[in-house]
Design a protein around this motif. Sequence first.
Motif, PDB file in Angstrom:
ATOM      1  N   UNK A  84      57.040   0.151  -4.951  1.00 12.44           N
ATOM      2  CA  UNK A  84      57.633   0.887  -6.075  1.00 12.44           C
ATOM      3  C   UNK A  84      58.626   0.015  -6.837  1.00 12.44           C
ATOM      4  N   UNK A  85      59.354  -0.832  -6.118  1.00 13.71           N
ATOM      5  CA  UNK A  85      60.339  -1.703  -6.785  1.00 13.71           C
ATOM      6  C   UNK A  85      59.658  -2.741  -7.671  1.00 13.71           C
ATOM      7  N   UNK A  86      58.380  -3.016  -7.388  1.00 14.62           N
ATOM      8  CA  UNK A  86      57.617  -4.018  -8.141  1.00 14.62           C
ATOM      9  C   UNK A  86      56.596  -3.385  -9.085  1.00 14.62           C
ATOM     10  N   UNK A  87      56.578  -2.037  -9.129  1.00 16.02           N
ATOM     11  CA  UNK A  87      55.579  -1.311  -9.914  1.00 16.02           C
ATOM     12  C   UNK A  87      54.163  -1.698  -9.507  1.00 16.02           C
ATOM     13  N   UNK A  88      53.974  -1.819  -8.177  1.00 15.30           N
ATOM     14  CA  UNK A  88      52.673  -2.158  -7.628  1.00 15.30           C
ATOM     15  C   UNK A  88      52.018  -0.912  -7.032  1.00 15.30           C
ATOM     16  N   UNK A  89      50.694  -0.817  -7.082  1.00 13.00           N
ATOM     17  CA  UNK A  89      50.019   0.322  -6.447  1.00 13.00           C
ATOM     18  C   UNK A  89      50.209   0.266  -4.930  1.00 13.00           C
ATOM     19  N   UNK A  90      50.288   1.435  -4.298  1.00 16.02           N
ATOM     20  CA  UNK A  90      50.511   1.490  -2.845  1.00 16.02           C
ATOM     21  C   UNK A  90      49.393   2.259  -2.165  1.00 16.02           C
ATOM     22  N   UNK A  91      48.956   1.707  -1.031  1.00 12.32           N
ATOM     23  CA  UNK A  91      47.971   2.372  -0.186  1.00 12.32           C
ATOM     24  C   UNK A  91      48.562   2.425   1.218  1.00 12.32           C
ATOM     25  N   UNK A  92      48.605   3.599   1.829  1.00  6.96           N
ATOM     26  CA  UNK A  92      49.257   3.755   3.140  1.00  6.96           C
ATOM     27  C   UNK A  92      48.494   3.049   4.262  1.00  6.96           C
ATOM     28  N   UNK A  93      47.253   2.651   3.980  1.00  9.06           N
ATOM     29  CA  UNK A  93      46.448   1.921   4.967  1.00  9.06           C
ATOM     30  C   UNK A  93      46.487   0.435   4.610  1.00  9.06           C
ATOM     31  N   UNK A  94      47.542  -0.272   5.063  1.00  8.56           N
ATOM     32  CA  UNK A  94      47.721  -1.666   4.680  1.00  8.56           C
ATOM     33  C   UNK A  94      47.921  -2.533   5.922  1.00  8.56           C
ATOM     34  N   UNK A  95      47.750  -3.836   5.741  1.00  7.47           N
ATOM     35  CA  UNK A  95      47.974  -4.813   6.806  1.00  7.47           C
ATOM     36  C   UNK A  95      49.076  -5.771   6.364  1.00  7.47           C
ATOM     37  N   UNK A  96      49.486  -6.657   7.272  1.00  6.23           N
ATOM     38  CA  UNK A  96      50.490  -7.647   6.914  1.00  6.23           C
ATOM     39  C   UNK A  96      49.975  -8.551   5.805  1.00  6.23           C
ATOM     40  N   UNK A  97      48.666  -8.805   5.800  1.00  5.57           N
ATOM     41  CA  UNK A  97      48.062  -9.625   4.732  1.00  5.57           C
ATOM     42  C   UNK A  97      48.352  -9.012   3.366  1.00  5.57           C
ATOM     43  N   UNK A  98      48.234  -7.704   3.289  1.00  6.77           N
ATOM     44  CA  UNK A  98      48.485  -7.009   2.023  1.00  6.77           C
ATOM     45  C   UNK A  98      49.938  -7.187   1.595  1.00  6.77           C
ATOM     46  N   UNK A  99      50.838  -7.146   2.568  1.00  9.81           N
ATOM     47  CA  UNK A  99      52.254  -7.325   2.253  1.00  9.81           C
ATOM     48  C   UNK A  99      52.506  -8.742   1.747  1.00  9.81           C
ATOM     49  N   UNK A 100      51.946  -9.736   2.448  1.00 14.50           N
ATOM     50  CA  UNK A 100      52.151 -11.134   2.074  1.00 14.50           C
ATOM     51  C   UNK A 100      51.678 -11.397   0.654  1.00 14.50           C
TER      52      UNK A 100
END
Length: 606
Positions: free
Chosen positions: A452-468
Amino acid sequence: MITSASGWRKVFAISGDENDNTAQISENDKILSGIAAEVFADYIIERTSSPTVILGQDTRPTGKAICEAMLKVLVSKNINVKYPGFIAAPEIMAYGKNASGFIYISASHNPIGHNGIKFGLDDGGVLNGTENAKLVKALNEKCASQSEIERIKAILNERKSPKTANFPEEAHDESNEVIAKSQKSKVEAKQAYLSFSKEVISATADKSSQDALFSKIKQGISENPLGIIADMNGSARTLSIDKAVFKDAGISYYGLNDEPGKIVHAIIPEPENLIWCAREMEKLQGEGHTEVKFGYMPDCDGDRGNIVFWNEKTKKAEVLKAQEVFALSVLSELSYMKYLDEVTGGDCSKNLAVAANCPTSMRIDEVTKAFGAKLFRAEVGEANVVNLARKKRSEGFTVRILGEGSNGGNITHPAAVRDPLNTIFALVKLLVLRDSENGGKKVRGLFHIWCDSQNLPYNNDFTLCDVIETLPVYCTTGVAEERAILKIKTTDHSVLKANFQKIFEEEWNCKKSELSSKYSIEGYEAIGTNGTEETRNLSDYSKNGKGGLKILFTGKNKEPLAYIWMRGSGTEPVFRVLCDVKGNNSAEEHDLLEWERAMILKADNL
């Protein structure tokens, strides 16, 4: 001996070979150890009439001989000494909160023949530069006095008379009593460390709130199992709390090279030494242990640990770069403070700030800005960053996380030292604390808050790769690369930097058109860091002395695009350089670093 605030270090191996794994040290180094112990004893006695000092060591072979010499001197000064033996740096600092101070025998990530000494009080960190300077002055005075040397030598060689009639044939030595109680001291140390670690991880001293967090983590892991592998490489962490704290969180633990003192490969936890951890992770994954997602390797004193992770997309174990580890830790802990506000309705995130060292990548500037947090920079050296954070807290800032991104790891308040457990749990919280409900109210998870701070879409099913993949992209020199180290002849760094300034300004005028066309660089600013102070728009580079010097390159709107940085090491006889470039442009990083290296070498020959 190099006597910086980060630690006093030298090669203690009797051969003088920094890669020698002998346990023997010279008679002179025993005396030197004894003098160092007395210097701290005198210092601590001035502060309290009945001091208790914790004496501990990492697993380097020479540590025992140094401790034995120190112990004899400490007990001769009537100091109550507790000796837990092998102990990790964060553990002795947590244990030391219940004492007057501590002495820790370690050379951190240096080669095995090195060793060193760190001093601290009861605040959980090492002495700051000002206090360390007092000890250095006393050390130099005693080492210059032959009578002092002979007196310490006599203490080390002294045979004491029997303490009671029960020991008629055995000379009594109080230092042996301290060693006999070492197991009890070790148990106390682990208990203190475990309790303190839970406070750090949860950001609260309230036991019920700590239990609630660990329960939530355990619940999340029961739904999505998580395993961690630790390549201990014979370090002091082999005898610490790692397995216990992971168990409390429901995390499965796999140990590698976990025999204390059995150091099987190079000590520094940089990518070239994380390959053993990565291979073991791939082996475990191949055997069906698909829950193993993280791995880490601490250095010998166990305060620094860089990370290996399982890449779900490439199906390989990969090493996270040190700068990425710090960025993810900062992202997690700043998100966690916002998360606590949503859960409790409090103001944990009020006046958020981060303290980092000068060569931490500018990706941290972008991460902190996203959370509305301030970023403050100090000179390289853990003590400098810790003291800057303390200073900013006294000014009303909430400094939850700090550290040296260039070296990896992080320091999470109220801890005052790096700790791989805190780094791992920053990543665990990031993955496990997802969107949930609290009293009928929706609470965003940590990664959701970041998106939200980056105005990026969010999916609750994520991995560390997605965060990186959401991290700001930068290309940064690794501190362990050969390119990052220079050998120079000039011992006066003020002279070297004055020469460098003259050369840089001449070459800037010749190269600025090329830099503009190739990399959109239009201007620059010289920035110096000395201790906890940062000086912007530095006009005379020589005034930076032995501090860190950064040339920040900017674009047409004064936006930061890249920097080159330099500083003489405080713990090793080398000169360190680094380049940081916005974007994935390795060619630019290479060009700017080579330009910097050439200018420094030219300055060194003037």
